[in-house]
Scaffold this active site. Structure first.
Site, PDB file in Angstrom:
ATOM      1  N   ARG A 155       1.031  -1.309   0.146  1.00  0.00           N
ATOM      2  CA  ARG A 155      -0.463  -0.225  -0.259  1.00  0.00           C
ATOM      3  C   ARG A 155       1.294   1.072  -0.315  1.00  0.00           C
ATOM      4  O   ARG A 155       1.780   1.167   0.518  1.00  0.00           O
ATOM      5  CB  ARG A 155      -1.116   0.059   1.317  1.00  0.00           C
ATOM      6  CG  ARG A 155      -1.692  -1.152   1.585  1.00  0.00           C
ATOM      7  CD  ARG A 155      -2.139  -0.872   2.775  1.00  0.00           C
ATOM      8  NE  ARG A 155      -3.443  -2.291   3.021  1.00  0.00           N
ATOM      9  CZ  ARG A 155      -3.465  -3.189   3.325  1.00  0.00           C
ATOM     10  NH1 ARG A 155      -1.988  -3.114   3.916  1.00  0.00           N
ATOM     11  NH2 ARG A 155      -4.260  -4.058   3.747  1.00  0.00           N
ATOM     12  N   LYS A 179      -1.259  -2.210   7.984  1.00  0.00           N
ATOM     13  CA  LYS A 179      -3.013  -1.655   8.686  1.00  0.00           C
ATOM     14  C   LYS A 179      -2.516  -2.772  10.196  1.00  0.00           C
ATOM     15  O   LYS A 179      -2.365  -3.424  10.435  1.00  0.00           O
ATOM     16  CB  LYS A 179      -4.205  -2.211   8.115  1.00  0.00           C
ATOM     17  CG  LYS A 179      -4.797  -1.519   7.160  1.00  0.00           C
ATOM     18  CD  LYS A 179      -5.820  -1.235   6.569  1.00  0.00           C
ATOM     19  CE  LYS A 179      -5.584  -1.120   5.290  1.00  0.00           C
ATOM     20  NZ  LYS A 179      -7.432  -0.450   4.718  1.00  0.00           N
ATOM     21  N   HIS A 249      -2.717   2.468  -5.741  1.00  0.00           N
ATOM     22  CA  HIS A 249      -3.608   1.190  -5.745  1.00  0.00           C
ATOM     23  C   HIS A 249      -3.601   0.228  -6.755  1.00  0.00           C
ATOM     24  O   HIS A 249      -3.914  -1.166  -6.422  1.00  0.00           O
ATOM     25  CB  HIS A 249      -4.492   1.877  -5.044  1.00  0.00           C
ATOM     26  CG  HIS A 249      -4.665   0.710  -3.758  1.00  0.00           C
ATOM     27  ND1 HIS A 249      -3.987   0.646  -2.696  1.00  0.00           N
ATOM     28  CD2 HIS A 249      -6.113  -0.304  -3.600  1.00  0.00           C
ATOM     29  CE1 HIS A 249      -4.980  -0.169  -1.599  1.00  0.00           C
ATOM     30  NE2 HIS A 249      -6.262  -0.688  -2.779  1.00  0.00           N
ATOM     31  N   ARG A 252      -1.080  -2.121  -7.457  1.00  0.00           N
ATOM     32  CA  ARG A 252      -1.305  -3.029  -6.190  1.00  0.00           C
ATOM     33  C   ARG A 252      -2.377  -4.095  -6.113  1.00  0.00           C
ATOM     34  O   ARG A 252      -1.771  -5.016  -6.884  1.00  0.00           O
ATOM     35  CB  ARG A 252      -2.297  -2.363  -4.740  1.00  0.00           C
ATOM     36  CG  ARG A 252      -1.731  -3.131  -4.089  1.00  0.00           C
ATOM     37  CD  ARG A 252      -2.984  -2.806  -2.652  1.00  0.00           C
ATOM     38  NE  ARG A 252      -3.563  -3.346  -1.225  1.00  0.00           N
ATOM     39  CZ  ARG A 252      -2.559  -4.729  -0.029  1.00  0.00           C
ATOM     40  NH1 ARG A 252      -1.500  -4.321  -0.763  1.00  0.00           N
ATOM     41  NH2 ARG A 252      -3.918  -5.318   0.087  1.00  0.00           N
ATOM     42  N   HIS A 275      -4.048  -8.463   4.050  1.00  0.00           N
ATOM     43  CA  HIS A 275      -5.622  -8.744   3.937  1.00  0.00           C
ATOM     44  C   HIS A 275      -6.010  -9.954   5.427  1.00  0.00           C
ATOM     45  O   HIS A 275      -5.084 -10.461   5.340  1.00  0.00           O
ATOM     46  CB  HIS A 275      -6.510  -9.011   2.635  1.00  0.00           C
ATOM     47  CG  HIS A 275      -6.159  -8.866   1.411  1.00  0.00           C
ATOM     48  ND1 HIS A 275      -7.405  -8.831   0.182  1.00  0.00           N
ATOM     49  CD2 HIS A 275      -6.249  -6.950   1.353  1.00  0.00           C
ATOM     50  CE1 HIS A 275      -7.044  -8.095  -0.441  1.00  0.00           C
ATOM     51  NE2 HIS A 275      -6.492  -6.895  -0.127  1.00  0.00           N
ATOM     52  N   TYR A 284     -10.028 -10.102  -7.040  1.00  0.00           N
ATOM     53  CA  TYR A 284      -9.259 -10.473  -8.082  1.00  0.00           C
ATOM     54  C   TYR A 284      -9.608 -11.703  -8.431  1.00  0.00           C
ATOM     55  O   TYR A 284      -8.866 -11.756 -10.164  1.00  0.00           O
ATOM     56  CB  TYR A 284      -7.370 -10.606  -7.792  1.00  0.00           C
ATOM     57  CG  TYR A 284      -7.650  -9.311  -6.841  1.00  0.00           C
ATOM     58  CD1 TYR A 284      -7.118  -8.270  -7.532  1.00  0.00           C
ATOM     59  CD2 TYR A 284      -6.949  -9.262  -5.240  1.00  0.00           C
ATOM     60  CE1 TYR A 284      -6.974  -7.058  -7.071  1.00  0.00           C
ATOM     61  CE2 TYR A 284      -6.442  -8.380  -4.576  1.00  0.00           C
ATOM     62  CZ  TYR A 284      -6.908  -6.609  -5.368  1.00  0.00           C
ATOM     63  OH  TYR A 284      -6.301  -5.875  -4.865  1.00  0.00           O
TER      64      TYR A 284
END
Length: 303
Positions: A155, A179, A249, A252, A275, A284
């Site tokens: 990210r 995150k 992004h 990504r 994730h 995806y």
């Protein structure tokens, strides 16, 4: 006072990223302005809401209607409602309010959209070209930015947070802080293994005043910032893509889609992307299905 306490909570206890904290602050400031000036009067009247317990379900519904009237997308409206939901959940936990007025608010329906990607072969060709990137520090820095985003799928915030000591040339990996401050280790490809030492050597030779150990820096040696990365990505993707969306992004998404198309399993891609659950990664697969459909239409006589 209550808003400030909430911001401190998500910043220091929940350890949300600076980007997320800024987004929460912006949403809540916008909501407070609406509450105290719903008609948009000029000048604004004296505040009518002085305590969170005065906020009702109808106030929130009215704000949602105004956001929709302003032509915000369902996704944007839902994000702002999620901010309010988190805020009032905090107030409830702290005993500041007795009920959560957002709990009755229904999310807007959002049409599912496929992740925007660029063609990986064209991207690879651009990165391998000798004519696109200059040989000076800005050129090498820009190439490293594109190579890292496409080569690792990290990210924007993760890219900006990489320190020089986070790279292990012996192990062939880079450590990133994702995150919720979760660390993960990502392999780096052969191109990055040769590009990184070259970049670091050139960076050191610039003799910047502040001598930052942050990996990506500006032309003057300061830590890179989000807008700089956006400008770099937009500049170079414009060489190979005519689509409007040309953001970090997108690279990504391209990384994940390329991995999937070349046989990587979803769980491995999930771990690489950081994730929290597999459902976020499964989007995806839709790109891969669409790719198979296009191949089928071109190749099969009955298509």
């Amino acid at each position: 006072m209550f808003l400030a306490r909430f911001i401190q909570y998500i910043k220091y206890e929940k350890r949300y990223s600076a980007h997320t904290v800024s987004a929460y602050q912006s949403d809540l400031d916008q909501f407070m302005r609406f509450l105290n000036n719903p008609g948009g009067a000029d000048p604004a009247p004296e505040p009518v809401i002085t305590h969170p317990s005065q906020v009702s379900y109808h106030d929130i519904r009215n704000w949602m209607v105004e956001l929709i009237d302003q032509k915000l997308t369902g996704r944007s409206v839902n994000r702002k409602m999620a901010t309010l939901r988190k805020y009032f959940k905090f107030l409830l936990q702290e005993g500041i309010v007795e009920t959560n007025p957002v709990s009755r608010v229904r999310s807007q329906k959002v049409a599912k959209t496929l992740p925007v990607v660029v063609e990986d072969t064209r991207l690879t060709k651009m990165l391998d070209s000798d004519d696109i990137f200059t040989n000076d520090f800005p050129g090498l820095r820009d190439k490293l930015v594109i190579e890292l985003l496409f080569g690792t799928g990290i990210r924007l915030a993760e890219l900006l947070g990489i320190k020089e000591q986070d790279i292990s040339f012996e192990g062939g990996v880079v450590k990133v802080l994702g995150k919720r401050n979760k660390e993960r280790i990502i392999p780096i490809n052969n191109e990055l293994k040769s590009l990184l030492p070259e970049y670091l050597g050139l960076k050191k030779n610039q003799n910047f005043d502040n001598n930052s150990f942050t990996l990506i820096v500006t032309n003057k040696g300061a830590d890179a910032y989000p807008k700089l990365i956006y400008l770099i990505v937009q500049k170079y993707l414009s060489n190979i893509s005519t689509q409007n969306k040309r953001s970090p992004h997108v690279l990504r998404h391209t990384f994940a889609t390329t991995m999937l198309n070349n046989g990587a399993d979803l769980n491995s891609i999930k771990e690489l992307l950081g994730h929290a659950n597999l459902s976020a990664t499964q989007i995806y697969t839709h790109n891969s299905v669409e790719r198979l459909k296009s191949i089928y239409k071109l190749a099969h006589p009955k298509a």
